[in-house]
Structure formats: C-alpha cells, structure tokens
Write a protein that holds these residues in place. Structure first.
Motif, short mmCIF file in Angstrom:
data_model
loop_
_atom_site.label_atom_id
_atom_site.label_comp_id
_atom_site.label_asym_id
_atom_site.label_seq_id
_atom_site.Cartn_x
_atom_site.Cartn_y
_atom_site.Cartn_z
N GLU A 1 42.37 10.68 68.46
CA GLU A 1 41.53 11.69 69.11
C GLU A 1 41.98 13.10 68.73
O GLU A 1 41.15 13.98 68.50
N ARG A 2 43.27 13.32 68.67
CA ARG A 2 43.79 14.64 68.31
C ARG A 2 43.33 15.03 66.90
O ARG A 2 42.79 16.11 66.69
N PHE A 3 43.56 14.15 65.95
CA PHE A 3 43.23 14.46 64.56
C PHE A 3 41.72 14.52 64.32
O PHE A 3 41.26 15.24 63.44
N ALA A 4 40.94 13.80 65.13
CA ALA A 4 39.48 13.81 64.97
C ALA A 4 38.88 15.15 65.39
O ALA A 4 37.73 15.45 65.04
N ALA A 5 39.63 15.98 66.08
CA ALA A 5 39.12 17.26 66.59
C ALA A 5 39.10 18.36 65.53
O ALA A 5 38.66 19.48 65.82
N SER B 1 47.22 12.70 77.31
CA SER B 1 46.11 11.78 77.52
C SER B 1 45.30 11.53 76.25
O SER B 1 44.46 10.63 76.22
N LYS B 2 45.54 12.30 75.20
CA LYS B 2 44.82 12.13 73.94
C LYS B 2 45.63 11.26 72.98
O LYS B 2 46.83 11.47 72.80
N VAL C 1 61.19 13.87 74.00
CA VAL C 1 60.21 12.97 74.63
C VAL C 1 58.82 13.10 74.00
O VAL C 1 57.92 12.33 74.33
N ALA C 2 58.64 14.03 73.07
CA ALA C 2 57.36 14.16 72.38
C ALA C 2 57.10 12.89 71.56
O ALA C 2 58.00 12.39 70.88
N SER C 3 55.89 12.39 71.63
CA SER C 3 55.58 11.13 70.94
C SER C 3 55.79 11.22 69.44
O SER C 3 56.10 10.23 68.78
#
Length: 153
Positions: free
Chosen positions: A82-86, A77-78, A44-46
């Motif tokens: 957003e994840r990679f921008a961190a 929720s990310k 179920v992981a995207s």
C-alpha cells in the motif's frame, strides 16, 4: 526534539526480502568526500532489519506537496504494498526504490551501523544522486507538524 526542524524523507530499500520503506526526519550530511549521509532508524521500524540485510538504501527527500505520502510511509496500518502503491518509483543503480518526483534522491550503500539508544545510526555512502529541477519546495517537520520551505526565498 520537536523543536529541531528537519527535512522529511522516505528511506527505501529493496533486495531478497522485497521493498521496504519508512518516513524519517533524522537524516543529515556527514561528509562531502566521500559523500556520506547519516540515517537514524528506530529498531522497531519494520524496515530496520531489511535495510541492514540488503546493505543499500535510498534517501528520498520529499517536496511540500507530499505530506500524504509521508503519512502513508509512517503508518503502521499500511502494508508495504500500500505504501509503495501511493507513488511512482524507479529502480536505482544499486536497486533501491527512488521516488520519481522527489526533491532529491540519494542512493547509498551502508558503510556502518551503530546502535544508539532505541535507534541504529547508519552511515551510508552516496553512490548516485537524482535531483529535481522543478520541485518548488521541501517538506519539513517542525513542532510536530508539516511545513513547506520554499526552494527560492
């Protein structure tokens, strides 16, 4: 399962379907020759279908001060943007995103995918390794919380 201490990694891939990634603690060495890692991916992981479709992945082993990044990559929720921008990322030899300040990054090609329960077990052949000489510790997950394990005890 919470009592099985494990290193925390961010698994990434890139290809026709864009960059995708997730946090994982179910990663281990399988073989030195050829160098092979085992990565368990919840179906179920995207990122699940994209890793299998792209056929490549990187295992980015986190340092003790990267808890926030781990949480970002495990948050539904990310967005992927957003994840990679961190963090800062480099492109590996087969195209997977490599975390610039990871403890280690293993760039891999998917050799086999085996369904097991709720997960797909991926056997991934390592084609390149980037090691940090400066990271002082590794991020681990134990008893449902993070801890830093020193590199030199």
């Amino acid at each position: 399962m919470a009592l099985l201490a494990a290193a925390v990694s961010i698994i990434t891939t890139d290809g026709d379907n864009g960059r995708h990634g997730f946090t994982a603690s179910a990663v281990c060495s399988v073989s030195d020759d050829p160098p092979t890692l085992l990565v368990c991916i919840n179906r179920v992981a995207s990122a699940h279908p994209y890793i299998l479709d792209h056929g490549t992945l990187a295992v980015n082993v986190l340092t003790g001060d990267q808890q926030a990044l781990s949480s970002a990559f495990s948050s539904r929720s990310k967005t992927m943007e957003e994840r990679f921008a961190a963090a800062t990322w480099n492109r590996g030899t087969v195209g997977s995103p490599l975390l610039a300040d990871a403890l280690a990054s293993f760039e891999c090609i998917v050799d086999q995918a085996i369904d097991a329960g709720t997960h797909t077990v991926v056997l991934a052949r390592v084609v390149d390794i980037v090691l940090s000489t400066e990271a002082p510790d590794s991020l681990v997950w134990f008893s449902r919380r993070y801890a830093a394990l020193p590199r030199d005890a």
